[in-house]
Scaffold this motif. Sequence first.
Motif, PDB file in Angstrom:
ATOM      1  N   LEU A  23       1.312   1.433  -4.097  1.00  0.00           N
ATOM      2  CA  LEU A  23       0.086   2.140  -4.455  1.00  0.00           C
ATOM      3  C   LEU A  23       0.172   3.631  -4.161  1.00  0.00           C
ATOM      4  O   LEU A  23      -0.335   4.452  -4.922  1.00  0.00           O
ATOM      5  CB  LEU A  23      -1.100   1.519  -3.703  1.00  0.00           C
ATOM      6  CG  LEU A  23      -2.490   1.828  -4.259  1.00  0.00           C
ATOM      7  CD1 LEU A  23      -2.622   1.307  -5.683  1.00  0.00           C
ATOM      8  CD2 LEU A  23      -3.566   1.209  -3.372  1.00  0.00           C
TER       9      LEU A  23
ATOM     10  N   ASN B 171      -3.979  -5.505  -6.577  1.00  0.00           N
ATOM     11  CA  ASN B 171      -4.895  -4.758  -5.724  1.00  0.00           C
ATOM     12  C   ASN B 171      -6.120  -5.596  -5.348  1.00  0.00           C
ATOM     13  O   ASN B 171      -6.593  -5.556  -4.205  1.00  0.00           O
ATOM     14  CB  ASN B 171      -5.333  -3.475  -6.434  1.00  0.00           C
ATOM     15  CG  ASN B 171      -5.429  -2.304  -5.496  1.00  0.00           C
ATOM     16  OD1 ASN B 171      -4.637  -2.179  -4.557  1.00  0.00           O
ATOM     17  ND2 ASN B 171      -6.396  -1.438  -5.719  1.00  0.00           N
TER      18      ASN B 171
ATOM     19  N   ARG C  73     -13.274  -1.559   0.125  1.00  0.00           N
ATOM     20  CA  ARG C  73     -12.722  -1.441  -1.222  1.00  0.00           C
ATOM     21  C   ARG C  73     -13.806  -1.245  -2.278  1.00  0.00           C
ATOM     22  O   ARG C  73     -13.564  -0.650  -3.320  1.00  0.00           O
ATOM     23  CB  ARG C  73     -11.958  -2.706  -1.592  1.00  0.00           C
ATOM     24  CG  ARG C  73     -11.022  -3.200  -0.517  1.00  0.00           C
ATOM     25  CD  ARG C  73      -9.762  -2.420  -0.443  1.00  0.00           C
ATOM     26  NE  ARG C  73      -8.876  -2.939   0.576  1.00  0.00           N
ATOM     27  CZ  ARG C  73      -7.710  -2.405   0.900  1.00  0.00           C
ATOM     28  NH1 ARG C  73      -7.289  -1.334   0.282  1.00  0.00           N
ATOM     29  NH2 ARG C  73      -6.968  -2.923   1.839  1.00  0.00           N
TER      30      ARG C  73
ATOM     31  N   VAL D 244      -7.114   1.410 -10.891  1.00  0.00           N
ATOM     32  CA  VAL D 244      -7.482   1.199  -9.492  1.00  0.00           C
ATOM     33  C   VAL D 244      -8.974   0.893  -9.393  1.00  0.00           C
ATOM     34  O   VAL D 244      -9.390  -0.024  -8.672  1.00  0.00           O
ATOM     35  CB  VAL D 244      -7.110   2.427  -8.632  1.00  0.00           C
ATOM     36  CG1 VAL D 244      -7.660   2.280  -7.217  1.00  0.00           C
ATOM     37  CG2 VAL D 244      -5.601   2.610  -8.584  1.00  0.00           C
TER      38      VAL D 244
ATOM     39  N   SER E 168      -4.471   6.530  -2.684  1.00  0.00           N
ATOM     40  CA  SER E 168      -4.033   6.117  -4.022  1.00  0.00           C
ATOM     41  C   SER E 168      -3.686   7.284  -4.942  1.00  0.00           C
ATOM     42  O   SER E 168      -2.923   7.104  -5.901  1.00  0.00           O
ATOM     43  CB  SER E 168      -5.107   5.243  -4.682  1.00  0.00           C
ATOM     44  OG  SER E 168      -6.290   5.980  -4.916  1.00  0.00           O
TER      45      SER E 168
ATOM     46  N   SER F  52       0.825  -1.210   0.000  1.00  0.00           N
ATOM     47  CA  SER F  52       0.000   0.000   0.000  1.00  0.00           C
ATOM     48  C   SER F  52       0.856   1.254   0.000  1.00  0.00           C
ATOM     49  O   SER F  52       0.539   2.241  -0.669  1.00  0.00           O
ATOM     50  CB  SER F  52      -0.925  -0.002   1.226  1.00  0.00           C
ATOM     51  OG  SER F  52      -1.811  -1.094   1.183  1.00  0.00           O
TER      52      SER F  52
END
Length: 461
Positions: A39, A139, A403, A78, A287, A35
Amino acid sequence: MSTDAVRTKTADEAVGRRREQRGWYFYDWACSVYSTSVLTVFLGPYLTSVAEAAADPDGFVHPLGVPVRAGSFFAYSVSLSVIVAVLVMPLVGAAADRSGRKKPLLAAAAYTGATATTGMFFLDGDRYLLGGLLLVVANAAQSVAMMLYNSYLPQIAPPEERDAVSSRGWAFGYAAGALVLVANLVLYLAHDSFGVSETTAVRICLASAGLWWGAFTLIPLRRLRDRRSSSGEHPGEHPNTSLGRQPTATGFRQLAATIRDMRRHPLTLAFLLAYLVYNDGIQTVISQASIYGSKELGLGQPTLIGAVLLVQVLAVAGALLLGRLARTYGAKRTILGSLVAWTVTLAAGYFLPAGAPVWFFVLAAGIGLVLGGSQALSRSLFSHLVPPGKEAEYFSAYEISDRGMSWLGPLLFGLTYQLTGSYRDAIISLVAFFAVGFVLLARVPVRRAIGDAGNPIPTRI
């Protein structure tokens, strides 16, 4: 059984529980590097530059023949990864609760993500489609693995320990992210001394996150233990049904049963709705922050790495601090306070002057202090709202909230940039996620929600 035997058994159970908790912390230690380094810091600007190298004279790439502005490709990737995760998580959650074997599923998801991340070493030139594919796989796999990981929390920690245990897990994750980011910063800044180009240094940083993820996942896999579901047969399940037969159909039947069951707990659903909204803002900040800093504010990669490193260090302290505040004021009030802080911080971010790293560091400090705590306390609060024996199913719904709607923020961010050409115009929209989330969470009577779920109500919640 004698009193001494009871005490001995209780002490042994406490020792076993602490051992599992320490193993559980290490999955945060393992996967949080993805992460942070991938990301949040490196992949956004790097994949955008790869897409720009492949773009036509108007600045567009054409995946599957669809014209996409190169600067929006990362955000769209994403969003796609989240949609894939949403389709997979309910199936995996149903299988985990039905079989009671979470560890093999956790291992499969974690090593799928770690392998895809390690494969980012081969992302160079104009291979933007390879980068998008690896991002989607990594992801989505991380989301599935985190769903399984989170579902262990109510099993390894009694109600009075969950805020502290959850906060320590987040603190472990941010500490690992900071440690690896320091190594990344050294490699990136001194890449000439190491005999590699700047591009190669970035690719090494990306791949090393996958290797770290895979290596440290071994610790929770050794220490966590599987438990058979205590909830008996699931609604609509024939007693002779084999998990191995028609797993997709079984998974979707279980998903439908879970949704029907959750309708019996409307206050749990109300919390999920609130979390869905404000967490969308959090995930979009995570992100897209490096894109905003590099493309809109004109900040260099060393500044961005330093800012994210500051976030990581302060997030450790913030997670522990908010965990302590929750013991005094309750998790709900502490989360609400963090949402106010998020709103103020993001509103200030809109007005940041370009080329001013000092103010970007101030913004990073504000984010760091509330980031870990707001996420950790949300996780522990939800664990009180899960009916016993349905942890993986309900945490699949939680992870979908975590998410599953987090595609909306990046999608809006990407669309705004595609239409206006300005990342600054996109950042201000995120304030609405925190404001609306605050209102929705404030309306949830959490003590009644815990009782309705059939769980003991903590003294302070």
